[in-house]
Design a protein around this motif. Structure first.
Motif, PDB file in Angstrom:
ATOM      1  N   LEU A  83       0.826  -1.205   0.000  1.00  0.00           N
ATOM      2  CA  LEU A  83       0.000   0.000   0.000  1.00  0.00           C
ATOM      3  C   LEU A  83       0.865   1.262   0.000  1.00  0.00           C
ATOM      4  O   LEU A  83       0.641   2.191  -0.781  1.00  0.00           O
ATOM      5  CB  LEU A  83      -0.920   0.008   1.227  1.00  0.00           C
ATOM      6  N   LEU A  84       1.871   1.278   0.861  1.00  0.00           N
ATOM      7  CA  LEU A  84       2.706   2.466   1.014  1.00  0.00           C
ATOM      8  C   LEU A  84       3.564   2.731  -0.216  1.00  0.00           C
ATOM      9  O   LEU A  84       3.658   3.862  -0.695  1.00  0.00           O
ATOM     10  CB  LEU A  84       3.584   2.328   2.257  1.00  0.00           C
ATOM     11  N   PHE A  85       4.180   1.672  -0.756  1.00  0.00           N
ATOM     12  CA  PHE A  85       5.048   1.865  -1.916  1.00  0.00           C
ATOM     13  C   PHE A  85       4.238   2.202  -3.173  1.00  0.00           C
ATOM     14  O   PHE A  85       4.692   2.974  -4.022  1.00  0.00           O
ATOM     15  CB  PHE A  85       5.904   0.621  -2.151  1.00  0.00           C
ATOM     16  N   ALA A  86       3.047   1.630  -3.288  1.00  0.00           N
ATOM     17  CA  ALA A  86       2.202   1.938  -4.451  1.00  0.00           C
ATOM     18  C   ALA A  86       1.782   3.405  -4.437  1.00  0.00           C
ATOM     19  O   ALA A  86       1.766   4.076  -5.475  1.00  0.00           O
ATOM     20  CB  ALA A  86       0.975   1.034  -4.468  1.00  0.00           C
ATOM     21  N   LEU A  87       1.467   3.921  -3.249  1.00  0.00           N
ATOM     22  CA  LEU A  87       1.050   5.324  -3.159  1.00  0.00           C
ATOM     23  C   LEU A  87       2.239   6.276  -3.281  1.00  0.00           C
ATOM     24  O   LEU A  87       2.078   7.420  -3.687  1.00  0.00           O
ATOM     25  CB  LEU A  87       0.283   5.561  -1.867  1.00  0.00           C
ATOM     26  N   LEU A  88       3.441   5.788  -2.941  1.00  0.00           N
ATOM     27  CA  LEU A  88       4.645   6.569  -3.229  1.00  0.00           C
ATOM     28  C   LEU A  88       4.810   6.706  -4.745  1.00  0.00           C
ATOM     29  O   LEU A  88       5.199   7.767  -5.250  1.00  0.00           O
ATOM     30  CB  LEU A  88       5.876   5.893  -2.618  1.00  0.00           C
ATOM     31  N   LEU A  89       4.490   5.633  -5.456  1.00  0.00           N
ATOM     32  CA  LEU A  89       4.559   5.655  -6.918  1.00  0.00           C
ATOM     33  C   LEU A  89       3.650   6.744  -7.499  1.00  0.00           C
ATOM     34  O   LEU A  89       4.032   7.424  -8.458  1.00  0.00           O
ATOM     35  CB  LEU A  89       4.147   4.289  -7.483  1.00  0.00           C
ATOM     36  N   THR A  90       2.471   6.928  -6.900  1.00  0.00           N
ATOM     37  CA  THR A  90       1.543   7.940  -7.427  1.00  0.00           C
ATOM     38  C   THR A  90       2.157   9.337  -7.355  1.00  0.00           C
ATOM     39  O   THR A  90       1.939  10.161  -8.239  1.00  0.00           O
ATOM     40  CB  THR A  90       0.199   7.942  -6.657  1.00  0.00           C
ATOM     41  N   GLN A  91       2.934   9.598  -6.292  1.00  0.00           N
ATOM     42  CA  GLN A  91       3.568  10.910  -6.156  1.00  0.00           C
ATOM     43  C   GLN A  91       4.599  11.129  -7.260  1.00  0.00           C
ATOM     44  O   GLN A  91       4.706  12.230  -7.812  1.00  0.00           O
ATOM     45  CB  GLN A  91       4.255  11.026  -4.789  1.00  0.00           C
ATOM     46  N   ILE A  92       5.360  10.080  -7.558  1.00  0.00           N
ATOM     47  CA  ILE A  92       6.410  10.189  -8.575  1.00  0.00           C
ATOM     48  C   ILE A  92       5.796  10.359  -9.962  1.00  0.00           C
ATOM     49  O   ILE A  92       6.236  11.190 -10.761  1.00  0.00           O
ATOM     50  CB  ILE A  92       7.324   8.947  -8.528  1.00  0.00           C
ATOM     51  N   VAL A  93       4.742   9.586 -10.251  1.00  0.00           N
ATOM     52  CA  VAL A  93       4.065   9.684 -11.543  1.00  0.00           C
ATOM     53  C   VAL A  93       3.374  11.044 -11.683  1.00  0.00           C
ATOM     54  O   VAL A  93       3.357  11.644 -12.761  1.00  0.00           O
ATOM     55  CB  VAL A  93       3.027   8.550 -11.692  1.00  0.00           C
ATOM     56  N   ALA A  94       2.824  11.549 -10.575  1.00  0.00           N
ATOM     57  CA  ALA A  94       2.072  12.802 -10.614  1.00  0.00           C
ATOM     58  C   ALA A  94       2.952  14.001 -10.946  1.00  0.00           C
ATOM     59  O   ALA A  94       2.467  14.988 -11.514  1.00  0.00           O
ATOM     60  CB  ALA A  94       1.372  13.034  -9.277  1.00  0.00           C
ATOM     61  N   PHE A  95       4.231  13.942 -10.604  1.00  0.00           N
ATOM     62  CA  PHE A  95       5.133  15.078 -10.827  1.00  0.00           C
ATOM     63  C   PHE A  95       5.192  15.501 -12.301  1.00  0.00           C
ATOM     64  O   PHE A  95       4.879  16.648 -12.631  1.00  0.00           O
ATOM     65  CB  PHE A  95       6.534  14.755 -10.290  1.00  0.00           C
ATOM     66  N   PRO A  96       5.574  14.610 -13.227  1.00  0.00           N
ATOM     67  CA  PRO A  96       5.631  15.042 -14.632  1.00  0.00           C
ATOM     68  C   PRO A  96       4.260  15.342 -15.228  1.00  0.00           C
ATOM     69  O   PRO A  96       4.125  16.242 -16.075  1.00  0.00           O
ATOM     70  CB  PRO A  96       6.297  13.857 -15.345  1.00  0.00           C
ATOM     71  N   PHE A  97       3.233  14.590 -14.769  1.00  0.00           N
ATOM     72  CA  PHE A  97       1.917  14.794 -15.372  1.00  0.00           C
ATOM     73  C   PHE A  97       1.240  16.083 -14.897  1.00  0.00           C
ATOM     74  O   PHE A  97       0.433  16.662 -15.620  1.00  0.00           O
ATOM     75  CB  PHE A  97       1.024  13.572 -15.134  1.00  0.00           C
ATOM     76  N   ALA A  98       1.562  16.538 -13.693  1.00  0.00           N
ATOM     77  CA  ALA A  98       1.037  17.841 -13.244  1.00  0.00           C
ATOM     78  C   ALA A  98       1.619  18.955 -14.110  1.00  0.00           C
ATOM     79  O   ALA A  98       0.915  19.890 -14.503  1.00  0.00           O
ATOM     80  CB  ALA A  98       1.384  18.069 -11.776  1.00  0.00           C
ATOM     81  N   ILE A  99       2.923  18.857 -14.414  1.00  0.00           N
ATOM     82  CA  ILE A  99       3.561  19.841 -15.295  1.00  0.00           C
ATOM     83  C   ILE A  99       2.980  19.743 -16.700  1.00  0.00           C
ATOM     84  O   ILE A  99       2.694  20.754 -17.346  1.00  0.00           O
ATOM     85  CB  ILE A  99       5.091  19.615 -15.323  1.00  0.00           C
ATOM     86  N   LEU A 100       2.784  18.496 -17.175  1.00  0.00           N
ATOM     87  CA  LEU A 100       2.235  18.277 -18.516  1.00  0.00           C
ATOM     88  C   LEU A 100       0.849  18.900 -18.666  1.00  0.00           C
ATOM     89  O   LEU A 100       0.561  19.580 -19.653  1.00  0.00           O
ATOM     90  CB  LEU A 100       2.169  16.777 -18.822  1.00  0.00           C
ATOM     91  N   PHE A 101      -0.017  18.686 -17.656  1.00  0.00           N
ATOM     92  CA  PHE A 101      -1.368  19.245 -17.731  1.00  0.00           C
ATOM     93  C   PHE A 101      -1.344  20.769 -17.682  1.00  0.00           C
ATOM     94  O   PHE A 101      -2.193  21.434 -18.277  1.00  0.00           O
ATOM     95  CB  PHE A 101      -2.254  18.673 -16.618  1.00  0.00           C
ATOM     96  N   GLY A 102      -0.360  21.329 -16.981  1.00  0.00           N
ATOM     97  CA  GLY A 102      -0.214  22.778 -16.964  1.00  0.00           C
ATOM     98  C   GLY A 102       0.111  23.314 -18.348  1.00  0.00           C
ATOM     99  O   GLY A 102      -0.392  24.360 -18.775  1.00  0.00           O
ATOM    100  N   LYS A 103       0.946  22.584 -19.087  1.00  0.00           N
ATOM    101  CA  LYS A 103       1.294  22.988 -20.453  1.00  0.00           C
ATOM    102  C   LYS A 103       0.136  22.735 -21.414  1.00  0.00           C
ATOM    103  O   LYS A 103      -0.111  23.523 -22.329  1.00  0.00           O
ATOM    104  CB  LYS A 103       2.542  22.235 -20.905  1.00  0.00           C
ATOM    105  N   LEU A 104      -0.569  21.626 -21.203  1.00  0.00           N
ATOM    106  CA  LEU A 104      -1.705  21.303 -22.076  1.00  0.00           C
ATOM    107  C   LEU A 104      -2.831  22.329 -21.938  1.00  0.00           C
ATOM    108  O   LEU A 104      -3.598  22.543 -22.882  1.00  0.00           O
ATOM    109  CB  LEU A 104      -2.245  19.903 -21.753  1.00  0.00           C
ATOM    110  N   SER A 105      -2.914  22.961 -20.758  1.00  0.00           N
ATOM    111  CA  SER A 105      -3.977  23.950 -20.536  1.00  0.00           C
ATOM    112  C   SER A 105      -3.826  25.167 -21.443  1.00  0.00           C
ATOM    113  O   SER A 105      -4.771  25.933 -21.622  1.00  0.00           O
ATOM    114  CB  SER A 105      -3.998  24.398 -19.069  1.00  0.00           C
ATOM    115  N   LYS A 106      -2.622  25.344 -22.017  1.00  0.00           N
ATOM    116  CA  LYS A 106      -2.396  26.444 -22.954  1.00  0.00           C
ATOM    117  C   LYS A 106      -2.869  26.095 -24.361  1.00  0.00           C
ATOM    118  O   LYS A 106      -3.087  26.967 -25.184  1.00  0.00           O
ATOM    119  CB  LYS A 106      -0.911  26.807 -22.988  1.00  0.00           C
ATOM    120  N   LYS A 107      -3.018  24.785 -24.612  1.00  0.00           N
ATOM    121  CA  LYS A 107      -3.385  24.329 -25.960  1.00  0.00           C
ATOM    122  C   LYS A 107      -4.817  23.816 -26.050  1.00  0.00           C
ATOM    123  O   LYS A 107      -5.423  23.840 -27.109  1.00  0.00           O
ATOM    124  CB  LYS A 107      -2.419  23.231 -26.413  1.00  0.00           C
TER     125      LYS A 107
END
Length: 329
Positions: A271-295
């Motif tokens: 449970l703990l390691f899987a949710l740690l994974l979500t934080q790591i995956v969320a980092f690039p995708f939060a930036i990506l969605f910020g850029k996509l919001s311009k397009k």
């Protein structure tokens, strides 16, 4: 602030740092805190399904309290001289609540302090979000907001990984699991406080409503005026109603994931390691969605995310294996 291109101003950096700080507690809410509560409850003879129900009641109670206070706090946030002060007060409430969870507590007292801490962090968000208009210009809000999410996700991994190592290797460190967990709560509280200091020290409210009468009385009056006028603004009313159901669904999945996973038999480490994974995956995708919001239109991006959450919720109905939990993460 105009004309500084993509370079972050110091104030923008300090605003993002607060996300790095509070996200440590938010990550605890979806990982270590519910696991610790369920373990405490189990030692007191409470069956898993009941402890999950009690956990959900605590989350609901904190949400209802913030929902009631939110409109009044929101109008106070616009009042001259109140935004930073109230932000600091609610932040301190949250930090103290997080630190207090390190004490040896009964399950009911543990839940009570958790509600207190949750109100603190949620209340601070009202003023923190309101600060953004003072921190940056309109054209950069999506960008700065996405950076806050992104660095909040990845930054919270630092105290979380230390906490995780303390708990998983408590025996080798000659510590009990409960004592290691207590250290983890204190560590995250200190991290949250430390990351909040630059914003509190340097922030100045630029946009405000100047009030001569009692600020609390004035906030109720302005809130009444808004609610009265909202009848004429159907789009705003529908948006607020839609956002209520949208964000409540998001937070329910985030805050109940670990408790649900534990109930269906997934061990704490997975449970703990899987949710740690979500934080790591969320980092690039939060930036990506910020850029996509311009397009792309924001509503199209939000709709895509809602469909993702729908798929997650439906798949979780039959979840009973660790790899399935990892897949959803």
């Amino acid at each position: 602030m105009n004309g500084f291109g993509n370079k972050l101003s110091n104030l923008e950096k300090y605003w993002i740092l607060y996300d790095v700080g509070n996200s440590a507690f938010i990550l605890l809410v979806s990982t270590i805190i519910p696991i610790n509560f369920k373990n405490i409850a189990q030692t007191n003879g409470i069956i898993p399904s009941d402890s999950t129900a009690y956990w959900s009641y605590a989350i609901s109670l904190s949400t209802i309290i913030v929902a009631i206070l939110g409109p009044v706090l929101g109008t106070l946030a616009d009042t001259k001289g109140y935004r930073k002060t109230l932000f600091a007060i609610f932040m301190i409430f949250g930090v103290l609540g997080c630190a207090a969870l390190s004490l040896p507590l009964s399950w009911i007292l543990f839940l009570s302090i958790f509600v207190f801490a949750k109100i603190g962090v949620s209340g601070s968000f009202i003023f923190y979000d309101a600060m953004l208009s003072d921190i940056t210009i309109d054209e950069r809000m999506d960008h700065i907001s996405s950076l806050g999410y992104a660095w909040g996700y990845i930054g919270s991994c630092i105290p979380f990984i230390i906490s995780l190592l303390l708990i998983l290797f408590a025996d080798k460190l000659s510590l009990t699991t409960s004592f290691a967990t207590s250290i983890a709560f204190l560590l995250n509280a200190v991290w949250w406080l430390f990351m909040s200091m630059p914003l509190i020290k340097n922030y100045k409210q630029i946009y405000y409503v100047e009030v001569k009468e009692n600020p609390l009385k004035n906030s109720f009056r302005r809130l009444y005026d808004v609610l009265r006028d909202i009848k004429k603004q159907k789009k705003i009313f529908i948006f607020l109603l839609a956002f209520f159901f949208y964000i409540d669904g998001v937070y329910t999945i985030i805050e109940m994931a670990t408790s649900y996973g534990k109930d269906v038999g997934i061990d704490d480490a997975n449970l703990l390691f899987a949710l740690l994974l979500t934080q790591i995956v969320a980092f690039p995708f939060a930036i990506l969605f910020g850029k996509l919001s311009k397009k792309f239109k924001s509503q199209n991006l939000i709709s895509t995310c809602i469909l993702g959450y729908l798929a997650i919720a439906l798949f979780a109905l039959q979840l009973d294996k660790p790899w399935e939990f990892w897949l959803l993460a």
